[in-house]
Design a protein around this motif. Structure first.
Motif, PDB file in Angstrom:
ATOM      1  N   ILE A   7      32.770  63.084  30.822  1.00  0.00           N
ATOM      2  CA  ILE A   7      31.924  62.151  30.069  1.00  0.00           C
ATOM      3  C   ILE A   7      31.397  61.058  30.997  1.00  0.00           C
ATOM      4  CG2 ILE A   7      31.962  60.343  28.294  1.00  0.00           C
ATOM      5  CD1 ILE A   7      33.855  62.184  26.683  1.00  0.00           C
ATOM      6  N   ALA A   8      32.263  60.520  31.837  1.00  0.00           N
ATOM      7  CA  ALA A   8      31.856  59.473  32.778  1.00  0.00           C
ATOM      8  C   ALA A   8      30.780  59.991  33.737  1.00  0.00           C
ATOM      9  CB  ALA A   8      33.057  58.961  33.554  1.00  0.00           C
ATOM     10  N   LYS A  12      26.925  58.641  34.007  1.00  0.00           N
ATOM     11  CA  LYS A  12      26.330  58.199  35.271  1.00  0.00           C
ATOM     12  C   LYS A  12      25.000  58.901  35.501  1.00  0.00           C
ATOM     13  CE  LYS A  12      26.830  57.399  40.129  1.00  0.00           C
ATOM     14  NZ  LYS A  12      25.443  57.211  40.235  1.00  0.00           N
ATOM     15  N   LYS A  13      24.974  60.204  35.265  1.00  0.00           N
ATOM     16  CA  LYS A  13      23.722  60.954  35.428  1.00  0.00           C
ATOM     17  C   LYS A  13      22.650  60.411  34.487  1.00  0.00           C
ATOM     18  CE  LYS A  13      25.858  65.278  36.903  1.00  0.00           C
ATOM     19  NZ  LYS A  13      26.121  66.677  36.555  1.00  0.00           N
ATOM     20  N   LYS A  46      22.675  62.712  26.743  1.00  0.00           N
ATOM     21  CA  LYS A  46      23.189  61.837  25.681  1.00  0.00           C
ATOM     22  C   LYS A  46      23.830  62.672  24.576  1.00  0.00           C
ATOM     23  CE  LYS A  46      21.706  58.388  22.331  1.00  0.00           C
ATOM     24  NZ  LYS A  46      20.560  57.695  21.766  1.00  0.00           N
ATOM     25  N   ASP A  47      23.164  63.743  24.177  1.00  0.00           N
ATOM     26  CA  ASP A  47      23.708  64.623  23.144  1.00  0.00           C
ATOM     27  C   ASP A  47      25.034  65.243  23.587  1.00  0.00           C
ATOM     28  OD1 ASP A  47      21.549  64.083  21.511  1.00  0.00           O
ATOM     29  OD2 ASP A  47      20.526  65.989  21.924  1.00  0.00           O
ATOM     30  N   GLU A  48      25.118  65.654  24.848  1.00  0.00           N
ATOM     31  CA  GLU A  48      26.342  66.254  25.365  1.00  0.00           C
ATOM     32  C   GLU A  48      27.478  65.231  25.378  1.00  0.00           C
ATOM     33  OE1 GLU A  48      28.836  69.223  27.140  1.00  0.00           O
ATOM     34  OE2 GLU A  48      27.060  69.274  25.893  1.00  0.00           O
ATOM     35  N   VAL A  49      27.180  64.001  25.788  1.00  0.00           N
ATOM     36  CA  VAL A  49      28.201  62.950  25.797  1.00  0.00           C
ATOM     37  C   VAL A  49      28.693  62.702  24.377  1.00  0.00           C
ATOM     38  CG1 VAL A  49      28.559  60.467  26.150  1.00  0.00           C
ATOM     39  CG2 VAL A  49      27.430  61.824  27.916  1.00  0.00           C
TER      40      VAL A  49
END
Length: 58
Positions: A7-8, A12-13, A46-49
């Motif tokens: 997640i971090a 960052k990406k 964003k969706d993946e996070v």
């Protein structure tokens, strides 16, 4: 890699893409397709996070 580390990394990406997007938007010769591509990539990250965060809450 732990879920939190992943997640971090994704966050960052996402931040790096935001910086790149802001630089392109500040340029007078910005390419609409490149801007749209960056926005799509940011949204996917964003969706993946959000998905990963939701899966770790359960």
């Amino acid at each position: 890699m732990t879920v939190q580390a992943h997640i971090a990394s994704l966050e960052k990406k996402h931040g790096d893409l935001e910086e790149e997007l802001q630089a392109i938007l500040a340029s007078p010769s910005s390419d609409d397709r490149e801007i749209a591509d960056l926005k799509r990539r940011k949204l996917r990250l964003k969706d993946e996070v959000q998905r990963l965060k939701a899966s770790t809450r359960h």
